[in-house]
Design a protein around this motif. Structure first.
Motif, PDB file in Angstrom:
ATOM      1  N   HIS A 146       4.508   3.845  20.311  1.00  0.00           N
ATOM      2  CA  HIS A 146       4.397   2.391  20.383  1.00  0.00           C
ATOM      3  C   HIS A 146       4.994   1.686  19.166  1.00  0.00           C
ATOM      4  CE1 HIS A 146       1.827   2.682  23.896  1.00  0.00           C
ATOM      5  NE2 HIS A 146       1.126   3.608  23.271  1.00  0.00           N
ATOM      6  N   GLY A 147       5.093   2.407  18.046  1.00  0.00           N
ATOM      7  CA  GLY A 147       5.596   1.759  16.834  1.00  0.00           C
ATOM      8  C   GLY A 147       5.200   2.498  15.579  1.00  0.00           C
ATOM      9  N   LEU A 148       4.356   1.867  14.763  1.00  0.00           N
ATOM     10  CA  LEU A 148       3.998   2.418  13.454  1.00  0.00           C
ATOM     11  C   LEU A 148       2.489   2.467  13.292  1.00  0.00           C
ATOM     12  CD1 LEU A 148       6.559   0.373  11.319  1.00  0.00           C
ATOM     13  CD2 LEU A 148       6.648   2.849  11.726  1.00  0.00           C
ATOM     14  N   SER A 149       2.017   3.561  12.683  1.00  0.00           N
ATOM     15  CA  SER A 149       0.604   3.708  12.404  1.00  0.00           C
ATOM     16  C   SER A 149       0.453   4.476  11.088  1.00  0.00           C
ATOM     17  CB  SER A 149      -0.106   4.418  13.566  1.00  0.00           C
ATOM     18  OG  SER A 149      -1.507   4.407  13.382  1.00  0.00           O
ATOM     19  N   GLY A 150      -0.689   5.114  10.893  1.00  0.00           N
ATOM     20  CA  GLY A 150      -0.960   5.799   9.637  1.00  0.00           C
ATOM     21  C   GLY A 150      -1.642   4.866   8.647  1.00  0.00           C
ATOM     22  N   PRO A 151      -2.275   5.416   7.605  1.00  0.00           N
ATOM     23  CA  PRO A 151      -3.056   4.606   6.659  1.00  0.00           C
ATOM     24  C   PRO A 151      -2.302   3.428   6.050  1.00  0.00           C
ATOM     25  CG  PRO A 151      -3.496   6.923   6.298  1.00  0.00           C
ATOM     26  CD  PRO A 151      -2.393   6.858   7.308  1.00  0.00           C
ATOM     27  N   ALA A 152      -1.047   3.629   5.647  1.00  0.00           N
ATOM     28  CA  ALA A 152      -0.291   2.531   5.020  1.00  0.00           C
ATOM     29  C   ALA A 152      -0.103   1.369   5.984  1.00  0.00           C
ATOM     30  CB  ALA A 152       1.066   3.034   4.530  1.00  0.00           C
ATOM     31  N   ILE A 153       0.141   1.685   7.250  1.00  0.00           N
ATOM     32  CA  ILE A 153       0.367   0.643   8.249  1.00  0.00           C
ATOM     33  C   ILE A 153      -0.949  -0.040   8.625  1.00  0.00           C
ATOM     34  CG2 ILE A 153       1.256   0.166  10.553  1.00  0.00           C
ATOM     35  CD1 ILE A 153       3.370   0.985   8.410  1.00  0.00           C
ATOM     36  N   LEU A 154      -2.008   0.756   8.794  1.00  0.00           N
ATOM     37  CA  LEU A 154      -3.311   0.157   9.096  1.00  0.00           C
ATOM     38  C   LEU A 154      -3.715  -0.812   7.991  1.00  0.00           C
ATOM     39  CD1 LEU A 154      -5.353   3.203  10.483  1.00  0.00           C
ATOM     40  CD2 LEU A 154      -3.938   1.565  11.730  1.00  0.00           C
ATOM     41  N   GLN A 155      -3.500  -0.401   6.751  1.00  0.00           N
ATOM     42  CA  GLN A 155      -3.843  -1.284   5.628  1.00  0.00           C
ATOM     43  C   GLN A 155      -3.029  -2.576   5.676  1.00  0.00           C
ATOM     44  OE1 GLN A 155      -6.423  -0.676   3.862  1.00  0.00           O
ATOM     45  NE2 GLN A 155      -6.272   1.101   2.534  1.00  0.00           N
ATOM     46  N   ILE A 156      -1.738  -2.457   5.869  1.00  0.00           N
ATOM     47  CA  ILE A 156      -0.884  -3.644   5.801  1.00  0.00           C
ATOM     48  C   ILE A 156      -1.104  -4.552   7.006  1.00  0.00           C
ATOM     49  CG2 ILE A 156       1.278  -3.022   7.013  1.00  0.00           C
ATOM     50  CD1 ILE A 156       0.938  -4.341   3.387  1.00  0.00           C
ATOM     51  N   SER A 157      -1.616  -3.994   8.119  1.00  0.00           N
ATOM     52  CA  SER A 157      -1.844  -4.807   9.318  1.00  0.00           C
ATOM     53  C   SER A 157      -2.859  -5.920   9.066  1.00  0.00           C
ATOM     54  CB  SER A 157      -2.332  -3.929  10.480  1.00  0.00           C
ATOM     55  OG  SER A 157      -3.673  -3.481  10.260  1.00  0.00           O
ATOM     56  N   PHE A 189       0.843  -1.188   0.000  1.00  0.00           N
ATOM     57  CA  PHE A 189       0.000   0.000   0.000  1.00  0.00           C
ATOM     58  C   PHE A 189       0.879   1.240   0.000  1.00  0.00           C
ATOM     59  CE2 PHE A 189      -2.581  -3.311   1.852  1.00  0.00           C
ATOM     60  CZ  PHE A 189      -3.814  -3.121   1.230  1.00  0.00           C
ATOM     61  N   ARG A 190       0.533   2.185  -0.876  1.00  0.00           N
ATOM     62  CA  ARG A 190       1.252   3.460  -0.911  1.00  0.00           C
ATOM     63  C   ARG A 190       0.365   4.543  -0.300  1.00  0.00           C
ATOM     64  NH1 ARG A 190       4.754   6.204  -5.834  1.00  0.00           N
ATOM     65  NH2 ARG A 190       5.190   8.182  -4.769  1.00  0.00           N
ATOM     66  N   GLU A 191       0.660   4.852   0.942  1.00  0.00           N
ATOM     67  CA  GLU A 191      -0.050   5.898   1.683  1.00  0.00           C
ATOM     68  C   GLU A 191       0.890   6.409   2.769  1.00  0.00           C
ATOM     69  OE1 GLU A 191      -4.379   5.694   2.402  1.00  0.00           O
ATOM     70  OE2 GLU A 191      -4.214   3.570   1.852  1.00  0.00           O
ATOM     71  N   ALA A 192       0.367   7.229   3.660  1.00  0.00           N
ATOM     72  CA  ALA A 192       1.200   7.786   4.728  1.00  0.00           C
ATOM     73  C   ALA A 192       1.436   6.770   5.833  1.00  0.00           C
ATOM     74  CB  ALA A 192       0.549   9.036   5.297  1.00  0.00           C
ATOM     75  N   ALA A 193       2.640   6.810   6.389  1.00  0.00           N
ATOM     76  CA  ALA A 193       2.969   6.049   7.603  1.00  0.00           C
ATOM     77  C   ALA A 193       3.309   7.055   8.690  1.00  0.00           C
ATOM     78  CB  ALA A 193       4.140   5.112   7.368  1.00  0.00           C
ATOM     79  N   LEU A 194       2.993   6.696   9.931  1.00  0.00           N
ATOM     80  CA  LEU A 194       3.205   7.584  11.069  1.00  0.00           C
ATOM     81  C   LEU A 194       3.977   6.843  12.151  1.00  0.00           C
ATOM     82  CD1 LEU A 194       2.485  10.180  12.794  1.00  0.00           C
ATOM     83  CD2 LEU A 194       0.431   8.906  13.521  1.00  0.00           C
ATOM     84  N   PHE A 195       5.057   7.455  12.632  1.00  0.00           N
ATOM     85  CA  PHE A 195       5.777   6.899  13.775  1.00  0.00           C
ATOM     86  C   PHE A 195       5.079   7.314  15.068  1.00  0.00           C
ATOM     87  CE2 PHE A 195       9.038   6.813  10.519  1.00  0.00           C
ATOM     88  CZ  PHE A 195       9.665   5.599  10.745  1.00  0.00           C
ATOM     89  N   THR A 196       4.935   6.366  15.999  1.00  0.00           N
ATOM     90  CA  THR A 196       4.287   6.644  17.285  1.00  0.00           C
ATOM     91  C   THR A 196       5.188   6.179  18.425  1.00  0.00           C
ATOM     92  OG1 THR A 196       3.196   4.498  17.596  1.00  0.00           O
ATOM     93  CG2 THR A 196       2.097   6.100  16.144  1.00  0.00           C
TER      94      THR A 196
END
Length: 393
Positions: A231-242, A222-229
């Protein structure tokens, strides 16, 4: 004991849609929910504006043990069909990126629309009523809630999955399905942030930093935004890949998507005095560029570095490996992967194959859509399919 044509358990997106469709086709329908308000998850969706569908809805954007199961319902009730309903109620809407449709105003408008559709069909809605008993015999389902017991030849499981328990979500649907002999695909959190540990905790210093990436897990990307938190990783790209990630597997992040192979070596020729840090800083947020540059341990100018080292850096930047320790669980998951097995249900009617009159729809079923309105479209489509089948029975 009061008799109905159908009892719908759950006053969420799928349940209300199903009840309205069956009610408007002449069926006497009761909806029961332990929550004190209908559509509680609808109300918090899309930042309070409800991402109610996606114009790009196609079956391959849904995850299931049977990837073809959702095809029938999705084909028979499309995003355009739901949009017609939204517009019939004068609800203003807008399209964001990637086909996502939102209310201009409030998600409350969608809940009010669904309740109005139920009212048109004479549907009774009982809220704030925990269910204390469900059984079946002589071709009828009996449901006890509070001091009341009701019965009907049709029962619809529309209580969703265990994601967002603070909203009252539970695994009730799975317990009920198992009681009636239906198999359940192991549920797990989806559209959920991933957690990091060990050396990767060093990335905590980047909490709050976001950038566009390509996230990969297995064959999914997925090509979208990732967000460092923290706890780890979030953002649309990470939510999708989860949704595709499995515990113990790595994920790969391309921090500079779209770059042609050999771009660092080419830049070395075009701007030999540039440093790796400066090069990354021109394309990424400053803090992220500095952190990646430090971990790559490439000092000096591009001219000082061999083509082999630049190629290795390019490879790492294009597939930076992370090893998540887990997810933030159902508490932070938007939806659930898994659920009532599609092998137990008719893809046309949502009715259980081994027990006539029992239906399962929405998130309770092992069908999970991508982020961006897909899960709502599944709720509408599966709800309509069951509602029409109940009316035709």
């Amino acid at each position: 004991m009061s008799d109905y044509d159908a009892i719908v358990l759950g006053a969420g997106a799928a349940g209300l849609m199903c009840a309205g469709v069956a009610g408007q086709r002449g069926r006497h329908v009761l909806v029961i929910d332990h929550a004190d308000r209908p559509g509680k998850k609808i109300l918090i969706s899309g930042g309070g504006r409800c991402n109610f569908t996606n114009t790009g809805t196609v079956p391959d954007r849904f995850v299931s043990a049977n990837p073809h199961f959702a095809r029938s319902a999705l084909a028979r009730y499309t995003p355009a069909d739901f949009l017609d309903l939204v517009e019939a109620y004068g609800i203003a809407w807008h399209e964001k990126t990637l086909g996502q449709l939102f209310c201009d105003g409030s998600a409350r408008q969608i809940v009010e629309m669904l309740m109005a559709e139920c009212a048109k069909g004479g549907v009774e809605v009982a809220l704030g009523r925990p269910i204390t008993g469900v059984d079946h015999g002589d071709g009828r389902f009996r449901v006890t809630y509070g001091e009341r017991t009701v019965s009907a030849p049709a029962l619809v499981i529309a209580t969703g999955g265990p994601s967002i328990p603070k909203m009252g979500a539970t695994g009730f649907a799975y317990d009920l399905a198992r009681r009636f002999g239906l198999k359940v695909v192991e549920p797990r959190p989806a559209l959920v942030p991933l957690t990091l540990g060990g050396d990767e905790l060093l990335f905590r210093e980047l909490s709050g930093v976001a950038t566009e990436v390509v996230a990969r897990a297995g064959t999914a990307s997925f090509r979208e935004a990732a967000l460092f938190t923290h706890h780890g990783l979030s953002g649309p790209a990470i939510l999708q890949i989860s949704t595709y990630w499995r515990h113990g597997d790595p994920i790969a992040i391309d921090f500079l998507p779209g770059r042609a192979l050999g771009w660092l070596k080419q830049l070395k020729r075009d701007a030999p005095r540039a440093t790796v840090a400066r090069t990354l800083g021109a394309a990424l947020p400053e803090r992220l560029a500095a952190a990646l540059g430090e971990r790559l341990a490439l000092t000096g100018t591009l001219a000082d570095l061999s083509d082999a080292k630049l190629a290795a850096a390019e490879t790492q930047l294009g597939a930076w490996r992370f090893n998540p320790t887990g997810t933030q669980g159902f508490a932070k998951a938007e939806v659930t992967v898994g659920g009532i097995s599609t092998a137990e249900l008719s893809s046309k009617t949502m009715e259980a194959r081994r027990l006539s009159g029992l239906y399962a729809i929405g998130e309770a079923v092992d069908v999970t859509g991508w982020l961006g309105g897909y899960n709502f479209q599944w709720a509408w489509a599966s709800g309509v399919a069951a509602g029409q089948a109940i009316a035709a029975a």
